[in-house]
Design an enzyme around this catalytic site. Structure first.
Site, PDB file in Angstrom:
ATOM      1  N   HIS A  94       0.850  -1.198   0.000  1.00  0.00           N
ATOM      2  CA  HIS A  94       0.000   0.000   0.000  1.00  0.00           C
ATOM      3  C   HIS A  94       0.892   1.257   0.000  1.00  0.00           C
ATOM      4  O   HIS A  94       1.934   1.275   0.644  1.00  0.00           O
ATOM      5  CB  HIS A  94      -0.920  -0.009   1.223  1.00  0.00           C
ATOM      6  CG  HIS A  94      -2.005   1.023   1.124  1.00  0.00           C
ATOM      7  ND1 HIS A  94      -1.772   2.349   1.394  1.00  0.00           N
ATOM      8  CD2 HIS A  94      -3.295   0.934   0.737  1.00  0.00           C
ATOM      9  CE1 HIS A  94      -2.903   3.035   1.188  1.00  0.00           C
ATOM     10  NE2 HIS A  94      -3.841   2.184   0.791  1.00  0.00           N
ATOM     11  N   GLU A  96       0.678   3.949   1.541  1.00  0.00           N
ATOM     12  CA  GLU A  96       0.957   4.512   2.876  1.00  0.00           C
ATOM     13  C   GLU A  96       2.095   3.742   3.556  1.00  0.00           C
ATOM     14  O   GLU A  96       2.899   4.323   4.282  1.00  0.00           O
ATOM     15  CB  GLU A  96      -0.322   4.506   3.727  1.00  0.00           C
ATOM     16  CG  GLU A  96      -1.304   5.563   3.225  1.00  0.00           C
ATOM     17  CD  GLU A  96      -2.764   5.270   3.499  1.00  0.00           C
ATOM     18  OE1 GLU A  96      -3.082   4.391   4.319  1.00  0.00           O
ATOM     19  OE2 GLU A  96      -3.610   5.946   2.868  1.00  0.00           O
TER      20      GLU A  96
HETATM   21  P1  PGA Z   1      -9.850   5.774   0.140  1.00  0.00           P
HETATM   22  O1  PGA Z   1      -8.615   4.784   0.403  1.00  0.00           O
HETATM   23  O2  PGA Z   1     -10.991   4.942  -0.357  1.00  0.00           O
HETATM   24  O3  PGA Z   1     -10.129   6.399   1.479  1.00  0.00           O
HETATM   25  O4  PGA Z   1      -9.403   6.760  -0.878  1.00  0.00           O
HETATM   26  C1  PGA Z   1      -8.333   3.707  -0.446  1.00  0.00           C
HETATM   27  C2  PGA Z   1      -7.107   2.965   0.012  1.00  0.00           C
HETATM   28  O5  PGA Z   1      -6.158   3.579   0.498  1.00  0.00           O
HETATM   29  O6  PGA Z   1      -7.048   1.724  -0.104  1.00  0.00           O
END
Ligand code: PGA
Length: 246
Positions: A94, A96
């Site tokens: 991901h 993040e």
């Molecule tokens: P979001 O996040 O739907 O809040 O944009 C998606 C994700 O990070 O998987």
């Protein structure tokens, strides 16, 4: 093929909130057979979530795992541990995790191998920044993420990998990509996987998916489902996304 709708809760919900979510969500989507539902809560709620989902069509996933089986890795969780408590999926790569925890393609590749060795299915995330999109370099960037992330994964093991295309600039911003551009990248990802790995792999779209735009993405056969962050936190809106996909 059934569409796959996955929820990424990120760092949200206590155990009590998790129980409340499942109570409400199960009553809403009871007997919904139109799609595969996967919910990925934080580690501490996985056992409870797996228990809640026994004998339902909802599968449980984790949001990360380590690339070693066990040992001196303070604060980490292994793929074996996840399997042991009934987790079937894990989100890896991901944006993040790449940004805040400095995960490299090489680390993600090692995690993918370890997860697959333990029979976990992988939701492997790829996606470009706004700078890369403005430079018209999306395909090259995504091809590199795919080739490095999946290096050494056999065609047979790739059956247990789902790729989630999540443009970084669309995550949590309320600005989803338009569905035509999402389809275009999804087609490119499928071609990349077919050419380089000989595999047919499902591709999800993620980034500001809401009940209002969910159907737009999945009506094309290029996109096999959705990875939903913010809109998956409320049982009602996540259920609405599932109904929209019907
Ligand atoms: P979001 O996040 O739907 O809040 O944009 C998606 C994700 O990070 O998987």
């Amino acid at each position: 093929m059934k569409k796959i709708i996955a929820a990424n809760w990120k760092m949200n919900k206590t155990l009590v909130e998790t129980k409340d979510f499942f109570r409400e969500f199960k009553s809403k989507v009871n007997a919904q057979e139109n799609c595969e539902i996967i919910i990925c809560p934080p580690f501490i709620s996985l056992t409870e979530a797996a228990n809640e989902c026994k004998n339902t069509n909802i599968k449980i996933g984790a949001q990360n795992c380590h690339y070693e089986s066990s040992g001196a890795f303070t604060g980490e969780i292994s793929a074996e541990m996840l399997c042991d408590i009934g987790v079937q999926y894990v989100i890896l790569g991901h944006s993040e995790r790449r940004k805040y925890f400095f995960e490299t393609d090489e680390m993600i590749n090692k995690k993918i191998h370890k997860a697959l060795e333990n029979d976990l299915k992988v939701i492997f995330c790829v996606g470009e920044s706004i700078e890369i999109r403005e430079k018209n370099a999306v395909n090259e960037f995504i091809a590199e993420q795919i080739n490095s992330g999946l290096k050494g994964v056999s065609k047979e093991n790739l059956r247990n990998v789902i790729v989630a295309y999540e443009p970084i600039w669309a995550i949590g911003t309320g600005k989803a990509i338009n569905s035509e551009s999402a389809c275009c990248v999804a087609r490119f990802i499928k071609k990349c996987l077919a050419d380089n790995f000989g595999s047919e792999t499902a591709v999800l779209y993620g980034g500001s998916v809401k009940p209002e735009n969910a159907n737009e993405f999945v009506k094309s056969s290029d996109i096999d489902g959705l990875l939903v962050g913010g809109a998956s936190l409320k049982a009602e809106s996540f259920a609405e996304i599932i109904f929209a996909v019907r």
